[in-house]
Write a protein that holds these residues in place. Structure first.
Motif, short mmCIF file in Angstrom:
data_model
loop_
_atom_site.label_atom_id
_atom_site.label_comp_id
_atom_site.label_asym_id
_atom_site.label_seq_id
_atom_site.Cartn_x
_atom_site.Cartn_y
_atom_site.Cartn_z
N LYS A 34 0.82 -1.21 0.00
CA LYS A 34 0.00 0.00 0.00
C LYS A 34 0.86 1.28 0.00
O LYS A 34 0.34 2.37 -0.22
CB LYS A 34 -0.91 0.00 1.21
N VAL A 35 2.16 1.10 0.25
CA VAL A 35 3.03 2.27 0.38
C VAL A 35 3.18 3.00 -0.95
O VAL A 35 3.28 4.23 -0.99
CB VAL A 35 4.41 1.83 0.91
N SER A 36 3.18 2.28 -2.07
CA SER A 36 3.45 2.90 -3.37
C SER A 36 2.40 3.94 -3.73
O SER A 36 2.65 4.83 -4.57
CB SER A 36 3.52 1.83 -4.46
N LYS A 37 1.23 3.87 -3.13
CA LYS A 37 0.19 4.88 -3.40
C LYS A 37 0.63 6.28 -2.98
O LYS A 37 0.19 7.28 -3.53
CB LYS A 37 -1.09 4.52 -2.65
N SER A 38 1.50 6.33 -1.98
CA SER A 38 1.91 7.62 -1.41
C SER A 38 3.16 8.20 -2.05
O SER A 38 3.64 9.25 -1.62
CB SER A 38 2.13 7.49 0.10
N PHE A 39 3.73 7.54 -3.07
CA PHE A 39 4.93 8.07 -3.71
C PHE A 39 4.64 9.45 -4.29
O PHE A 39 3.62 9.65 -4.96
CB PHE A 39 5.40 7.15 -4.84
N PRO A 40 5.54 10.41 -4.07
CA PRO A 40 5.30 11.76 -4.61
C PRO A 40 5.41 11.78 -6.13
O PRO A 40 6.10 10.96 -6.74
CB PRO A 40 6.42 12.59 -3.96
N LEU A 41 4.77 12.73 -6.75
CA LEU A 41 4.78 12.85 -8.21
C LEU A 41 6.17 13.18 -8.75
O LEU A 41 6.44 12.99 -9.93
CB LEU A 41 3.77 13.91 -8.64
N SER A 42 7.03 13.70 -7.89
CA SER A 42 8.38 14.05 -8.32
C SER A 42 9.27 12.83 -8.51
O SER A 42 10.34 12.93 -9.14
CB SER A 42 9.02 15.00 -7.29
N LEU A 43 8.88 11.67 -8.00
CA LEU A 43 9.73 10.48 -8.03
C LEU A 43 9.97 10.03 -9.47
O LEU A 43 9.03 9.81 -10.23
CB LEU A 43 9.08 9.35 -7.23
N GLN A 44 11.26 9.85 -9.81
CA GLN A 44 11.64 9.43 -11.16
C GLN A 44 12.32 8.06 -11.18
O GLN A 44 12.16 7.31 -12.14
CB GLN A 44 12.59 10.46 -11.78
N HIS A 45 13.05 7.76 -10.13
CA HIS A 45 13.89 6.55 -10.12
C HIS A 45 13.56 5.73 -8.87
O HIS A 45 13.72 6.20 -7.75
CB HIS A 45 15.37 6.94 -10.12
N LEU A 46 13.12 4.50 -9.07
CA LEU A 46 12.77 3.61 -7.96
C LEU A 46 13.63 2.36 -8.01
O LEU A 46 13.77 1.73 -9.06
CB LEU A 46 11.29 3.22 -8.03
N VAL A 47 14.20 2.00 -6.86
CA VAL A 47 15.00 0.77 -6.73
C VAL A 47 14.34 -0.11 -5.67
O VAL A 47 14.11 0.34 -4.55
CB VAL A 47 16.46 1.09 -6.32
N LEU A 48 14.05 -1.35 -6.03
CA LEU A 48 13.40 -2.29 -5.12
C LEU A 48 14.30 -3.50 -4.89
O LEU A 48 14.68 -4.19 -5.83
CB LEU A 48 12.06 -2.75 -5.68
N GLU A 49 14.63 -3.74 -3.63
CA GLU A 49 15.37 -4.94 -3.24
C GLU A 49 14.53 -5.67 -2.19
O GLU A 49 14.88 -5.73 -1.02
CB GLU A 49 16.75 -4.58 -2.68
N LEU A 50 13.40 -6.22 -2.65
CA LEU A 50 12.42 -6.79 -1.72
C LEU A 50 12.03 -8.23 -2.08
O LEU A 50 11.17 -8.81 -1.41
CB LEU A 50 11.16 -5.91 -1.70
N ASN A 51 12.62 -8.78 -3.16
CA ASN A 51 12.32 -10.17 -3.55
C ASN A 51 10.82 -10.41 -3.70
O ASN A 51 10.28 -11.42 -3.24
CB ASN A 51 12.90 -11.16 -2.55
#
Length: 577
Positions: free
Chosen positions: A470-487
């Motif tokens: 549910k966290v991704s809903k709150s990402f700001p509109l300015s976000l350009q680069h996302l890195v996920l290390e969550l398997n």
């Protein structure tokens, strides 16, 4: 000429490109050779490093090379090299140099198998060997007159026969003496105290370097690296003495260092022995003598009875820009005073832990820190929230490694609205409350461009995914680069990405599972197809490519996904600055 030099300088770490430029013409080669031979041991593999030593010896005059042949070293037949390669040396790493010497003696001696030979069981043979060893003391390496030359001429046949089976370890010293002559000026010096004595070569690099002042005058980088465990009994008193002498000499001649790195493990590198007070004082003296010091990296934990290094670093208040502290750190009032005095400090990295809890009533002045790394063991210290509060609007890039302290997140929300790059490694401790804080954190970071989310433990508990999705809903509109290390399982990843209110420009996936499914790549490929703004999706894995998958399938999806085939641990993805 300046244009060519500037162009080639950007290729100084690219061996293959430099080699191609070398073959253009003689004019180009004259500019490429100094770059290739400024750091030769860094550019070649260890298996070929002995060729550098042989080339160095080949640069010497004919009479000088005879001494190496007498000592049992096989040399090429050509008279002289086209260039005087030793004079181009700028970056020197003692460990790599020692390994190259070891390889030289192993592969270029007349009978290398005797190099490891133990004491013979034949008593008569041992007596003969001891008698021959006596002649070594009569052979004069640098004869000064005709009498010295006559003595050498008498003993040369005997020594040549001896060294043909037992190579002379003192040749290592002679190579160094010939290499570091008066026109060598180093820019980088890395001393590794694990001088590999497996081949019985006590070359005393430190002692030699302190004698040659010219080699230190243009030094800009100095690194001292200790090793915890060695395969032999080290002479710690001798090492302490030599290093102390070297640091004292450097404080006189190497006063323009821009970077100092001190790696001394806290867990007694000498099995109970400690560095002496003289060494500590010489290190302080070296720091205080600098005029341009910008970077100081250390995990050196000194005794409380010793004078504080932070007091020495305050002498660099106008130049110091990066401070990295590892393992336990004295974070008392002297450290806090240093933070206030380092007016130009831009990067602070606290990787280890604190041995002193800051009183809650302590407040810091405004800090100029732009980049901050907080290790997991530092988080209990109230000092961290004080630093965050004092950096407030200046802080742009933040790394929280193993975060579990909710006070830190609350402080960021309240005082640090201008963060553009954020990396959070989540911990299971206090996890539920941290997850509740993340939406509020992201909504406040309206300038956030880069975000990395990771967890070392997330694959152990599946219920974590439900709250994290549910966290991704709150990402700001300015976000350009996302890195996920969550398997993430591919269905969870698909849901997570679809919950974002906008499409990303860059997406990196770091995957540590031993099993990778085709559906994971199909999910990423579909995301790229649906998102015209997405310029690149990269995939990192602890497994080697092709991850036990069909090559034809990977070839099809490679149009949309870039597979980084080197292991992600070697890829500099975690360095935000």
């Amino acid at each position: 000429m300046n244009f060519l030099e500037n162009t080639l300088s950007h290729l100084e770490d690219d061996l293959y490109s430099l080699y191609s430029c070398l073959l253009v013409n003689r004019y180009w080669s004259q500019h490429v050779i100094p770059l290739l031979w400024s750091q030769p041991f860094e550019l070649v593999k260890e298996t070929s490093s002995h060729k550098i030593i042989i080339t160095y010896i080949s640069c010497l005059p004919k009479e000088t090379k005879k001494r190496f042949r007498i000592g049992g070293i096989k040399l090429p037949n050509y008279e002289r090299t086209l260039f005087d390669y030793p004079k181009y040396l700028k970056n020197f790493n003692t460990q790599k140099f020692c390994r190259a010497l070891n390889k030289t003696f192993l592969t270029n001696t007349t009978s290398p198998q005797y190099f490891y030979s133990k004491k013979s069981k034949n008593k008569f043979s041992n007596i003969i060997r001891k008698q021959i060893k006596l002649f070594k003391g009569f052979y004069i390496i640098y004869p000064k007159n005709n009498f010295d030359k006559s003595i050498n001429k008498c003993f040369k046949p005997i020594l040549k026969q001896y060294y043909s089976t037992y190579p002379n370890p003192y040749l290592a010293k002679e190579i160094i003496y010939l290499l570091f002559n008066q026109y060598i000026t180093l820019k980088s010096l890395i001393i590794n105290t694990c001088l590999d004595n497996r081949y019985k070569m006590d070359i005393e690099l430190h002692l030699f370097l302190q004698r040659n002042h010219n080699s230190l005058q243009n030094l800009s980088t100095f690194e001292l690296d200790f090793v915890k465990k060695l395969s032999y009994n080290r002479e710690w008193k001798k090492e302490d003495f030599l290093l102390t002498e070297l640091l004292n000499k450097m404080s006189e001649y190497a006063i323009n260092l821009r970077k100092i790195r001190i790696e001394i493990p806290f867990s007694d590198p000498w099995g109970g022995q400690r560095l002496t007070t003289k060494f500590h004082q010489s290190l302080r003296k070296l720091i205080e003598s600098q005029t341009k010091l910008k970077i100081f990296i250390s995990n050196y934990y000194w005794d409380q009875t010793e004078s504080c290094l932070y007091e020495s670093l305050t002498k660099q208040s106008n130049t110091l820009k990066r401070l990295t502290l590892m393992e336990l750190t004295h974070s008392d009032h002297r450290f806090r005073k240093g933070l206030s005095s380092w007016k130009n400090l831009e990067t602070l990295e606290l990787l280890g832990g604190s041995d002193f809890l800051t009183p809650s009533n302590v407040e810091l002045e405004q800090l100029s820190i732009k980049n901050l790394f907080i290790g997991q063991n530092y988080e209990p210290d109230p000092l961290i929230s004080k630093i965050l509060k004092a950096t407030n609007k200046n802080l742009n890039k933040l790394v929280l490694d193993g975060s579990s302290n909710s006070i830190i997140f609350e402080t960021i929300i309240k005082y640090c609205p201008k963060i553009t790059h954020l990396s959070i490694t989540l911990s299971l401790d206090n996890y539920n409350y941290i997850i509740l804080l993340l939406p509020k954190l992201f909504s406040n970071l309206y300038q956030l461009k880069y975000l990395k989310l990771s967890s070392r433990e997330i694959n152990k508990k599946s219920e974590i995914f439900e709250s994290l999705l549910k966290v991704s809903k709150s990402f700001p509109l300015s976000l350009q680069h996302l890195v996920l290390e969550l398997n993430m399982y591919y269905l969870n990843l698909d849901y997570f990405l679809k919950q974002c209110h906008h499409y990303l420009i860059y997406l990196d996936i770091i995957y540590n599972n031993i099993i990778i499914q085709d559906e994971l790549f199909l999910t990423l490929m579909q995301y790229k197809k649906d998102n015209n703004n997405c310029q690149k999706i990269r995939f990192f894995s602890s497994l080697e490519f092709p991850y036990n998958l069909d090559l034809d399938f990977l070839d099809d999806v490679s149009e949309y996904i870039t597979f980084v085939k080197e292991k992600y641990s070697n890829f500099n993805i975690n360095n935000l600055w």
